[in-house]
Scaffold this active site. Structure first.
Site, PDB file in Angstrom:
ATOM      1  N   GLY A  12      37.739   4.644  12.461  1.00  0.00           N
ATOM      2  CA  GLY A  12      39.013   5.811  12.290  1.00  0.00           C
ATOM      3  C   GLY A  12      39.815   5.802  13.375  1.00  0.00           C
ATOM      4  O   GLY A  12      39.375   5.399  14.414  1.00  0.00           O
ATOM      5  N   ASP A  34      26.647   5.521   4.572  1.00  0.00           N
ATOM      6  CA  ASP A  34      27.098   6.433   4.117  1.00  0.00           C
ATOM      7  C   ASP A  34      26.644   7.820   4.635  1.00  0.00           C
ATOM      8  O   ASP A  34      25.377   8.017   4.419  1.00  0.00           O
ATOM      9  CB  ASP A  34      27.145   6.319   2.709  1.00  0.00           C
ATOM     10  N   ILE A  35      27.331   8.502   5.457  1.00  0.00           N
ATOM     11  CA  ILE A  35      26.983   9.918   6.011  1.00  0.00           C
ATOM     12  C   ILE A  35      26.547  11.000   4.915  1.00  0.00           C
ATOM     13  O   ILE A  35      25.695  11.705   5.326  1.00  0.00           O
ATOM     14  CB  ILE A  35      27.824  10.359   6.915  1.00  0.00           C
ATOM     15  N   ALA A  58      34.772  11.510   8.230  1.00  0.00           N
ATOM     16  CA  ALA A  58      35.231  12.257   7.488  1.00  0.00           C
ATOM     17  C   ALA A  58      36.027  11.967   6.294  1.00  0.00           C
ATOM     18  O   ALA A  58      36.672  10.944   6.544  1.00  0.00           O
ATOM     19  CB  ALA A  58      35.982  13.504   8.466  1.00  0.00           C
ATOM     20  N   THR A  99      38.307  21.022  12.194  1.00  0.00           N
ATOM     21  CA  THR A  99      39.975  20.932  11.919  1.00  0.00           C
ATOM     22  C   THR A  99      40.565  22.266  11.921  1.00  0.00           C
ATOM     23  O   THR A  99      39.642  23.398  11.545  1.00  0.00           O
ATOM     24  CB  THR A  99      40.163  20.264  10.620  1.00  0.00           C
ATOM     25  N   TYR A 123      39.781  20.753   1.524  1.00  0.00           N
ATOM     26  CA  TYR A 123      39.448  19.868   2.502  1.00  0.00           C
ATOM     27  C   TYR A 123      38.918  21.031   3.735  1.00  0.00           C
ATOM     28  O   TYR A 123      37.793  20.671   4.313  1.00  0.00           O
ATOM     29  CB  TYR A 123      40.799  19.407   2.916  1.00  0.00           C
ATOM     30  N   TRP A 148      46.263  18.186  13.797  1.00  0.00           N
ATOM     31  CA  TRP A 148      47.288  17.245  13.829  1.00  0.00           C
ATOM     32  C   TRP A 148      46.916  15.943  14.562  1.00  0.00           C
ATOM     33  O   TRP A 148      47.800  15.564  15.577  1.00  0.00           O
ATOM     34  CB  TRP A 148      48.574  17.585  13.991  1.00  0.00           C
TER      35      TRP A 148
HETATM   36  N1  LIG Z   1      43.593  13.380  11.106  1.00  0.00           N
HETATM   37  C1  LIG Z   1      44.067  14.638  11.330  1.00  0.00           C
HETATM   38  O1  LIG Z   1      45.312  15.036  11.602  1.00  0.00           O
HETATM   39  C2  LIG Z   1      42.859  15.471  11.771  1.00  0.00           C
HETATM   40  C3  LIG Z   1      43.426  16.956  12.120  1.00  0.00           C
HETATM   41  C4  LIG Z   1      42.076  17.828  12.492  1.00  0.00           C
HETATM   42  C5  LIG Z   1      40.812  17.310  12.411  1.00  0.00           C
HETATM   43  N2  LIG Z   1      40.624  16.036  12.178  1.00  0.00           N
HETATM   44  C6  LIG Z   1      39.381  15.707  11.861  1.00  0.00           C
HETATM   45  O2  LIG Z   1      39.122  14.599  13.278  1.00  0.00           O
HETATM   46  C7  LIG Z   1      38.158  13.677  12.588  1.00  0.00           C
HETATM   47  C8  LIG Z   1      38.533  12.378  12.696  1.00  0.00           C
HETATM   48  O3  LIG Z   1      39.826  12.272  12.025  1.00  0.00           O
HETATM   49  P1  LIG Z   1      40.689  10.697  11.811  1.00  0.00           P
HETATM   50  O4  LIG Z   1      41.954  11.173  11.594  1.00  0.00           O
HETATM   51  O5  LIG Z   1      40.156   9.953  12.872  1.00  0.00           O
HETATM   52  O6  LIG Z   1      40.060  10.285  10.573  1.00  0.00           O
HETATM   53  P2  LIG Z   1      40.121   8.803   9.922  1.00  0.00           P
HETATM   54  O7  LIG Z   1      41.197   8.182  10.654  1.00  0.00           O
HETATM   55  O8  LIG Z   1      40.510   9.193   8.252  1.00  0.00           O
HETATM   56  O9  LIG Z   1      38.726   8.101  10.021  1.00  0.00           O
HETATM   57  C9  LIG Z   1      37.573   8.679   9.269  1.00  0.00           C
HETATM   58  C10 LIG Z   1      36.393   7.699   9.308  1.00  0.00           C
HETATM   59  O10 LIG Z   1      35.351   8.140   8.589  1.00  0.00           O
HETATM   60  C11 LIG Z   1      34.729   6.945   7.950  1.00  0.00           C
HETATM   61  N3  LIG Z   1      34.168   7.412   6.728  1.00  0.00           N
HETATM   62  C12 LIG Z   1      34.797   8.211   5.395  1.00  0.00           C
HETATM   63  N4  LIG Z   1      33.772   8.322   4.784  1.00  0.00           N
HETATM   64  C13 LIG Z   1      32.567   7.849   5.270  1.00  0.00           C
HETATM   65  C14 LIG Z   1      31.208   8.030   4.867  1.00  0.00           C
HETATM   66  N5  LIG Z   1      31.007   8.574   3.672  1.00  0.00           N
HETATM   67  N6  LIG Z   1      30.473   7.545   5.644  1.00  0.00           N
HETATM   68  C15 LIG Z   1      30.612   6.955   6.682  1.00  0.00           C
HETATM   69  N7  LIG Z   1      32.061   7.242   7.252  1.00  0.00           N
HETATM   70  C16 LIG Z   1      32.903   7.374   6.320  1.00  0.00           C
HETATM   71  C17 LIG Z   1      36.054   6.030   7.429  1.00  0.00           C
HETATM   72  O11 LIG Z   1      35.961   4.834   7.277  1.00  0.00           O
HETATM   73  P3  LIG Z   1      36.608   4.269   6.109  1.00  0.00           P
HETATM   74  O12 LIG Z   1      38.178   3.956   6.484  1.00  0.00           O
HETATM   75  O13 LIG Z   1      36.056   2.744   6.127  1.00  0.00           O
HETATM   76  O14 LIG Z   1      36.553   4.880   4.889  1.00  0.00           O
HETATM   77  C18 LIG Z   1      36.792   6.273   9.077  1.00  0.00           C
HETATM   78  O15 LIG Z   1      36.323   5.421   9.890  1.00  0.00           O
HETATM   79  C19 LIG Z   1      37.629  14.183  11.570  1.00  0.00           C
HETATM   80  O16 LIG Z   1      36.563  14.773  11.333  1.00  0.00           O
HETATM   81  C20 LIG Z   1      38.894  15.027  10.781  1.00  0.00           C
HETATM   82  O17 LIG Z   1      38.300  15.877  10.030  1.00  0.00           O
HETATM   83  C21 LIG Z   1      41.564  15.117  11.748  1.00  0.00           C
END
Ligand SMILES: NC(=O)c1ccc[n+]([C@@H]2O[C@H](COP(=O)([O-])OP(=O)(O)OC[C@H]3O[C@@H](n4cnc5c(N)ncnc54)[C@H](OP(=O)(O)O)[C@@H]3O)[C@@H](O)[C@H]2O)c1
Length: 282
Positions: A12, A34-35, A58, A99, A123, A148
């Site tokens: 991710g 799978d987590i 996530a 988040t 979410y 974000w």
């Molecule tokens: N993006 C935002 O704007 C944002 C804002 C605030 C907080 N956050 C938090 O920051 C963290 C990182 O976000 P990110 O944007 O880096 O997320 P991301 O790019 O969507 O990456 C999520 C990762 O989780 C993996 N994943 C999904 N389902 C899974 C499962 N069941 N078992 C194992 N792995 C799984 C995905 O793999 P696949 O792609 O192969 O499914 C991917 O590697 C998360 O906790 C998110 O809630 C994000």
């Protein structure tokens, strides 16, 4: 004992930034684990024998979570709970990422870690419940709430989408003025996580994001200006004109004083961070 990190969600946005930060001893949990599967997580953890589990995995699709709440709860609630239980079973600590969407965004002041959580989306609810399971199963762990998140250089995210639209001269780019957050680079959060594991502060919940708040409109205007495009092409609209499947909190500015007071790293403003991203691109 030297630290060994077991990283979930390595593919991710945040996972890739963490790997780029060059942790000395990291085991990448295979995506086949799978987590949401407690047994698979436990087996993977016992094999890796980590001192830290970092959860960058996530379900981040906010609208998707609304449509499939059972999946959101499995990944964002039970998943972190499984990781925290596994961490506890091998004597490891956990860094879990959460988040700004745990808040409703109705407050006019910035949110501290002590403020009441009241998510407006599935979410946000699934992430909040995940936080609870982490603190129950692994009380010595860290929950880092960010906002974000974007990896500047690659992938599909808000800045890359805006830049792509700006490259099309005929394109009208409408961006909402009434959704406010803290645009934060994955590299900053990765740096914060690495620093925290190197010199752990008191366990608990911390807000970690870039300083200053921005609306999506402010952010898009900055992207246009810094990129040498006419910011007048960004047209302000309200979220009422652009309804989404799931609600977003309107105004969440995370107060990061608690994390800043650890002295671990300096948190830049979101504008500084965006300029750094562009400078790194060369
Ligand atoms: N993006 C935002 O704007 C944002 C804002 C605030 C907080 N956050 C938090 O920051 C963290 C990182 O976000 P990110 O944007 O880096 O997320 P991301 O790019 O969507 O990456 C999520 C990762 O989780 C993996 N994943 C999904 N389902 C899974 C499962 N069941 N078992 C194992 N792995 C799984 C995905 O793999 P696949 O792609 O192969 O499914 C991917 O590697 C998360 O906790 C998110 O809630 C994000």
């Amino acid at each position: 004992m030297t630290d060994r990190i077991l990283l979930f969600g390595a593919s991710g946005q945040l996972g890739r930034a963490l790997l780029s930060a060059g942790p000395p001893d990291v085991v990448i949990a295979p995506r086949s684990v799978d987590i949401a599967d407690a047994q698979a997580v436990l087996e993977c953890t016992k094999q890796a024998t980590p001192t830290w589990i970092v959860n960058a995995a996530a379900m981040t699709d906010v609208d998707g979570a609304h449509v499939r709440p059972e999946l959101a709860m499995a990944i964002n609630t039970l998943g972190p709970g499984n990781l925290a239980r596994a961490a506890d079973s091998v004597g490891a600590r956990m860094v879990h990422v959460s988040t700004e969407a745990v808040f409703d965004g109705e407050s006019t002041r910035s949110y501290t870690e002590d403020d009441v959580c009241h998510p407006v989306s599935v979410y946000g609810a699934s992430k909040l419940a995940g936080e609870h399971l982490v603190s129950i199963f692994s009380p010595e762990s860290y929950i880092l709430r960010t906002s974000w998140l974007y990896s500047g250089a690659t992938g599909t995210n808000f800045p890359t989408r805006i830049l792509e639209q700006l490259r099309d001269p005929g394109r009208v780019i409408s961006v909402v003025t009434d959704i406010v957050g803290n645009p934060t680079t994955t590299s900053l959060l990765a740096e914060a996580i690495m620093a925290l594991m190197g010199r752990p502060p008191a366990p608990g919940t911390y807000h970690v994001c870039c300083r200053d708040a921005a609306s999506k409109f402010d952010w898009a205007v900055e992207i246009a200006e810094v990129g040498g495009h006419d910011p007048g092409r960004i047209t302000p609209v309200t979220s009422a004109e652009y309804p989404t499947v799931a609600l977003r909190p309107k105004h969440v500015d995370l107060d990061c004083t608690k994390f800043a007071d650890t002295g671990l790293i300096r948190l830049p403003t979101w504008r500084e961070a965006w300029r750094d991203v562009l400078a790194d691109r060369g």
